[in-house]
Design a protein around this motif. Structure first.
Motif: not given
Length: 358
Positions: A248, A252-253, A255, A257
């Motif tokens: 995760r 997130l790093q 981006s 979605q």
């Protein structure tokens, strides 16, 4: 991508120091022309004899793609969360740069088996040639609050003797045994693999074999069960929870979605890779955001010609269950979702299942 990969290393990507040919082909499909990964990938290994950065460098060289240390999960990685032991004096067992590994994980006062042996030379008496000829006064030694087993050591008789000494003296090795002190001081163990594969034709002893020895010696001496404060490395729940956290973090790093819905655990060992993925699916998936699907390859420990007994009550079960003592045998947990020849076929299969076209 709405999925990620958890790759085992030994038996899936390499055998010893020799790359498995399918590995480079597979990883060319997982990166773009700039060498960036197209999907989140974490390498989940039960090895524990080096720092994450060194393993990342080795993988980058072997696979021909850049791997960061944040993509590597060693068997000892979850020890970062055991902060209550970080300030205490702990005995560490294994091989490689043990003090560097322990300190990188947050331990401030680790002491190795070799250092303990130097401070208490009379304790290591199996090898006659290593017995001290001249007795010196004993050095001061802080009491040990826990034992951390990173991986299989080199001289098993020395490690087994000194760990037993620490457990039976409540952390004061050299003192007389005090069997009434039970339960013993905490033991944290990483990597429960009974066997692993290198260049030899048959599997080799792993840290799980060393643990079997330690458990049985302790029970033979005391009549009681050795207890673990924590077990880490596949197939432990702790390991898969931590691996999902790393997946995760990658998404997130970058981006991305789309929520990660499925993790594909690619491994060669029914008792660790498949068992762990299925345990996650059975007991953790309801609490976790992603489900876990096991993909078994035939380039390592797994032998497609060896069958696991289906009858849980069969007396032969004990002979074939290579999992750790504290994990129950359940035929359903060693049943892979998919079996493929190698890691390249595993990547192709997952792309097909996910309808993912890079």
């Amino acid at each position: 991508p709405s999925f990620g990969f958890l790759f085992d290393i030994d038996g899936v990507l390499v055998r010893g120091k020799t790359p498995i040919p399918a590995a480079r082909t597979a990883f060319q499909k997982l990166v773009n022309s700039q060498g960036q990964f197209l999907v989140p990938v974490v390498f989940v290994t039960n090895a524990g004899n080096c720092l994450r950065q060194k393993k990342a460098d080795q993988l980058s060289h072997l696979l021909g793609v850049p791997i960061s240390q944040d993509q590597v999960m060693m068997s000892h990685s979850p020890l970062r969360m055991f902060k209550r032991y970080h300030e205490k004096c702990v005995l560490v067992s294994g091989q490689g740069p043990l003090l560097d590994i322990a300190q990188d994980l947050g331990f401030c006062q680790p002491i190795t088996i070799d250092a303990l042996r130097e401070k208490r030379p009379l304790l290591d008496a199996v090898d006659h040639d290593r017995r001290p000829n001249i007795l010196h006064s004993q050095e001061q030694l802080s009491s040990l609050s826990a034992v951390v087993l990173f991986g299989e050591p080199v001289r098993w008789e020395t490690s087994l003797q000194l760990i037993i000494d620490v457990l039976l003296t409540s952390g004061y090795p050299g003192n007389p045994y005090e069997q009434e002190n039970y339960p013993h001081i905490p033991v944290l163990a990483c990597n429960m693999d009974l066997m692993w594969v290198a260049e030899a034709q048959s599997p080799r002893f792993g840290h799980g074999t060393f643990m079997v020895c330690l458990e049985n010696i302790y029970k033979k001496i005391t009549g009681k069960e050795l207890k673990y404060e924590a077990l880490m490395g596949k197939p432990s729940r702790l390991t898969y929870q931590y691996a999902e956290h790393l997946i995760r973090a990658q998404a997130l790093q970058r981006s991305w979605q789309q929520p990660i819905q499925t993790l594909y655990a690619v491994g060669d060992n029914l008792m660790t890779d498949v068992y762990g993925a299925n345990l996650w699916e059975k007991e953790l998936a309801s609490a976790a955001a992603a489900r876990c699907s096991s993909v078994l390859v035939c380039t390592g420990v797994y032998n497609p010609h060896t069958e696991v007994p289906l009858d849980n009550r069969d007396s032969v079960t004990e002979a074939v269950f290579h999992g750790h003592r504290d994990f129950r045998f359940d035929p359903g947990l060693v049943e892979p979702d998919h079996i493929v020849p190698d890691v390249d076929a595993a990547v192709d299969l997952v792309f097909q299942l996910e309808n993912f076209a890079p």
